[in-house]
Write a protein that holds these residues in place. Structure first.
Motif, PDB file in Angstrom:
ATOM      1  N   GLY A 127       0.811  -1.210   0.000  1.00 31.80           N
ATOM      2  CA  GLY A 127       0.000   0.000   0.000  1.00 31.80           C
ATOM      3  C   GLY A 127       0.844   1.259   0.000  1.00 31.80           C
ATOM      4  N   CYS A 128       1.869   1.285   0.857  1.00 29.72           N
ATOM      5  CA  CYS A 128       2.742   2.471   0.908  1.00 29.72           C
ATOM      6  C   CYS A 128       3.510   2.638  -0.399  1.00 29.72           C
ATOM      7  CB  CYS A 128       3.714   2.341   2.075  1.00 29.72           C
ATOM      8  SG  CYS A 128       2.946   2.449   3.696  1.00 29.72           S
ATOM      9  N   GLY A 129       4.012   1.513  -0.936  1.00 30.93           N
ATOM     10  CA  GLY A 129       4.743   1.602  -2.203  1.00 30.93           C
ATOM     11  C   GLY A 129       3.856   2.050  -3.349  1.00 30.93           C
ATOM     12  N   GLY A 130       2.658   1.475  -3.428  1.00 29.80           N
ATOM     13  CA  GLY A 130       1.737   1.867  -4.489  1.00 29.80           C
ATOM     14  C   GLY A 130       1.334   3.327  -4.397  1.00 29.80           C
ATOM     15  N   ALA A 131       1.052   3.783  -3.177  1.00 27.83           N
ATOM     16  CA  ALA A 131       0.684   5.189  -3.003  1.00 27.83           C
ATOM     17  C   ALA A 131       1.845   6.107  -3.359  1.00 27.83           C
ATOM     18  CB  ALA A 131       0.246   5.425  -1.559  1.00 27.83           C
ATOM     19  N   GLY A 132       3.050   5.691  -2.974  1.00 26.48           N
ATOM     20  CA  GLY A 132       4.219   6.509  -3.284  1.00 26.48           C
ATOM     21  C   GLY A 132       4.450   6.644  -4.776  1.00 26.48           C
ATOM     22  N   PHE A 133       4.357   5.528  -5.514  1.00 30.26           N
ATOM     23  CA  PHE A 133       4.558   5.594  -6.967  1.00 30.26           C
ATOM     24  C   PHE A 133       3.427   6.375  -7.643  1.00 30.26           C
ATOM     25  CE2 PHE A 133       7.522   1.994  -6.373  1.00 30.26           C
ATOM     26  CZ  PHE A 133       8.574   2.473  -7.129  1.00 30.26           C
ATOM     27  N   TRP A 134       2.216   6.304  -7.077  1.00 36.55           N
ATOM     28  CA  TRP A 134       1.100   7.036  -7.666  1.00 36.55           C
ATOM     29  C   TRP A 134       1.277   8.547  -7.498  1.00 36.55           C
ATOM     30  CZ3 TRP A 134      -3.037   5.997 -10.635  1.00 36.55           C
ATOM     31  CH2 TRP A 134      -4.051   6.951 -10.683  1.00 36.55           C
ATOM     32  N   LEU A 135       1.769   8.946  -6.320  1.00 36.88           N
ATOM     33  CA  LEU A 135       1.893  10.373  -6.035  1.00 36.88           C
ATOM     34  C   LEU A 135       3.210  10.958  -6.524  1.00 36.88           C
ATOM     35  CD1 LEU A 135       0.413  10.302  -2.408  1.00 36.88           C
ATOM     36  CD2 LEU A 135      -0.727  11.087  -4.502  1.00 36.88           C
ATOM     37  N   GLU A 161       9.105   9.182  -9.069  1.00 39.79           N
ATOM     38  CA  GLU A 161      10.562   9.322  -9.117  1.00 39.79           C
ATOM     39  C   GLU A 161      11.166   9.345  -7.721  1.00 39.79           C
ATOM     40  OE1 GLU A 161      13.939  12.318 -11.023  1.00 39.79           O
ATOM     41  OE2 GLU A 161      11.830  12.484 -11.618  1.00 39.79           O
ATOM     42  N   ARG A 162      10.563  10.111  -6.830  1.00 41.19           N
ATOM     43  CA  ARG A 162      11.104  10.191  -5.472  1.00 41.19           C
ATOM     44  C   ARG A 162      10.959   8.848  -4.750  1.00 41.19           C
ATOM     45  NH1 ARG A 162       9.605  15.224  -1.746  1.00 41.19           N
ATOM     46  NH2 ARG A 162      10.895  16.163  -3.391  1.00 41.19           N
ATOM     47  N   THR A 163       9.845   8.170  -4.944  1.00 39.08           N
ATOM     48  CA  THR A 163       9.651   6.870  -4.307  1.00 39.08           C
ATOM     49  C   THR A 163      10.687   5.866  -4.786  1.00 39.08           C
ATOM     50  OG1 THR A 163       7.277   7.264  -4.082  1.00 39.08           O
ATOM     51  CG2 THR A 163       8.015   4.987  -3.954  1.00 39.08           C
ATOM     52  N   GLY A 164      10.944   5.861  -6.100  1.00 35.14           N
ATOM     53  CA  GLY A 164      11.964   4.968  -6.628  1.00 35.14           C
ATOM     54  C   GLY A 164      13.327   5.273  -6.042  1.00 35.14           C
ATOM     55  N   ALA A 165      13.669   6.550  -5.892  1.00 34.77           N
ATOM     56  CA  ALA A 165      14.960   6.932  -5.322  1.00 34.77           C
ATOM     57  C   ALA A 165      15.080   6.484  -3.870  1.00 34.77           C
ATOM     58  CB  ALA A 165      15.143   8.444  -5.432  1.00 34.77           C
ATOM     59  N   VAL A 166      13.982   6.630  -3.113  1.00 39.03           N
ATOM     60  CA  VAL A 166      14.005   6.199  -1.711  1.00 39.03           C
ATOM     61  C   VAL A 166      14.229   4.700  -1.610  1.00 39.03           C
ATOM     62  CG1 VAL A 166      12.553   5.929   0.345  1.00 39.03           C
ATOM     63  CG2 VAL A 166      12.617   8.111  -0.861  1.00 39.03           C
ATOM     64  N   ILE A 167      13.577   3.931  -2.473  1.00 33.68           N
ATOM     65  CA  ILE A 167      13.742   2.475  -2.448  1.00 33.68           C
ATOM     66  C   ILE A 167      15.179   2.103  -2.788  1.00 33.68           C
ATOM     67  CG2 ILE A 167      13.082   0.339  -3.609  1.00 33.68           C
ATOM     68  CD1 ILE A 167      10.256   1.479  -3.857  1.00 33.68           C
TER      69      ILE A 167
END
Length: 487
Positions: free
Chosen positions: A38-46, A49-55
């Motif tokens: 859920g957190c990953g999906g929400a991050g990629f939706w919003l 790029e930043r979510t991918g960098a954090v991962i």
């Protein structure tokens, strides 16, 4: 269901919630997975790029931590525990060896067990044989055996695995201490004395298991593979000469080896013995003992083994190990709080890190090679992000350091050529990982048998007068018949 004895099954085995025989995710595991998804999906939706960098940063930091951790274990392993004084009375010891389709190596195993330096009147030895494995039974009957070593026939049943055979034998064990050997093992003759002395010196009474180091001897048969054999020997050396001693020095749990582990029999029975459904029952048992308040240690008397040999033999063995690590991870993350913070961290840094490394070795090296090739073709310098470069350098350095120091202690070769060839070996681990995932889904309890070949001439006569010449004709009817099934 696992944990509930059926006809022909042993009394021992962990409860179903602690067994790999129970398939599916536990509520806590579902909670973690759905939260992460859920957190990953929400991050990629919003903010994709930043979510991918954090991962990427999180994964890189995690692997850097693992590399530093492995270097720390190498440093801690440099101070072995001092030898313990001999006990006033040697405890009774049970020696178990589970054999299946091992007719070729039974004479060698028996001769090596006969060299054990321990009071013979304090020994009970059982060769565990499957009822339908007639060739191995005949070979065991024909091999001259010491008087304390008997044959024990395992009744038919499922799953047909080594831990199931061990659980049957645990019902008949009479020793205060118990050890397990494999068909190809050559234990140091003083190993039992060293373990018994350490147990006697344990004032806490909580020391449940001592692991002897496993060292690889050269496979002198047509099944040898110089590349795989040398890398396998170095990998074993890194594990048993640096990682496990370091964990033992820190008082942390670790995945046991499948052989040469020495138990307090009472502790082993208290936790339910081995999990018959886990194909790396040794890895599981180390953490299950810890979760019940017991502790693990190491001794320095080694057992020598042969490597699996060529790829067609190495790969099935490695697939089984990876599959068993997945089962062990799944079992102990159902309720990780049972391990406590330190135990859960040890599980993550051993089983978890091992699985993650195996999964990513091959793809990571392929990505590096592809990026370098594309950059060279385009006449550009390949990108070298600091974090990625740090992970690459630290990870390789930690692995090479552990292998080099472990190999020196184990007396196995490991030079510059082996270091340069190691990435190719690491990539093969990814092949085994992918195959293990598939097998876990399709055949979770299938046991991929490793074939063992004689690596020395079979003994033609008794060794130092220790063998019983009448043994080939003696097989107690109580051990030929299957034990009474548990109702």
């Amino acid at each position: 269901m696992a944990g509930e004895p059926q006809r022909g099954e042993a009394r021992y085995g962990p409860a179903s919630e602690e067994s790999a025989g129970r398939r599916g995710l536990a509520p806590f595991q579902w909670l973690i997975l759905t939260t992460l998804a859920g957190c990953g999906g929400a991050g990629f939706w919003l903010q994709a790029e930043r979510t991918g960098a954090v991962i990427v940063v999180a994964l890189g930091a995690g692997f850097l931590l693992v590399a530093v951790w492995r270097i720390l274990l190498v440093m801690l392993s440099a101070a072995p525990a001092p030898p313990a004084p001999d006990p006033t009375v040697w405890p009774r010891y049970t020696v178990l060896a589970a054999l299946y389709d091992e007719a070729e190596v039974v004479p060698l195993l028996v001769s090596r067990l006969a060299r054990i330096d321990y009071p013979a009147d304090r020994l009970q030895g059982l060769l565990l044989l499957e009822a339908h494995d007639h060739d191995t039974i005949r070979a065991a009957l024909a091999a001259p055996r010491p008087p304390w070593l008997e044959l024990f026939i395992i009744p038919p049943g499922a799953p047909q695995t080594k831990p199931r055979a061990l659980n049957h034998a645990l019902e008949r064990a009479t020793g205060e201490l118990l050890t397990v050997y494999d068909a190809e093992d050559e234990p140091d003759p003083g190993q039992l004395r060293a373990a018994a002395a350490r147990f006697a010196a344990d004032d806490s009474g909580r020391l449940a298991c001592l692991q002897a180091p496993l060292r690889i001897r050269r496979l002198g048969t047509d099944g040898a593979d110089p590349f795989l054999d040398r890398q396998f020997a170095a990998e074993y050396a890194a594990l048993f000469e640096t990682a496990l001693p370091g964990l033992a020095r820190l008082g942390l749990p670790f995945p046991l080896g499948g052989t040469s582990n020495h138990f307090r029999t009472a502790a082993l029975k208290a936790v339910g013995g081995w999990d018959s459904w886990n194909v790396t029952e040794d890895a599981d048992l180390g953490f299950r003992l810890w979760s019940r308040g017991w502790r693990l240690g190491m001794i320095d008397r080694p057992t020598r083994e042969t490597p699996p040999g060529r790829l067609e033999h190495w790969l099935p063995q490695r697939v089984r190990w990876q599959k068993g690590y997945m089962q062990t991870w799944g079992v102990h993350t159902r309720r990780p709080w049972r391990l406590g913070l330190r135990g859960a961290a040890a599980l993550l840094l051993t089983v978890g890190a091992g699985l993650a490394s195996a999964a990513l070795h091959g793809p990571s090296l392929a990505w590096i090679a592809a990026a370098t090739l594309v950059a060279a073709t385009a006449g550009l310098s390949p990108a070298t992000p600091f974090l990625s470069l740090s992970v690459l350098v630290m990870g390789a350095a930690a692995a090479w350091l552990a292998c080099a120091i472990g190999a020196r202690r184990a007396g196995v070769p490991y030079g510059v050529r082996d270091m340069l060839a190691a990435p190719a070996y690491w990539s093969l681990l990814s092949l085994a990982f992918a195959h293990a995932v598939w097998r876990l889904v399709r055949e979770p309890f299938a046991w991929d048998k490793t074939r063992h070949r004689p690596d020395a001439p079979a003994p033609a006569a008794a060794v130092d007068g220790a063998l019983d010449e009448a043994a080939p004709q003696r097989l107690s009817a109580a051990h030929v018949a299957a034990p009474e099934p548990v109702a």
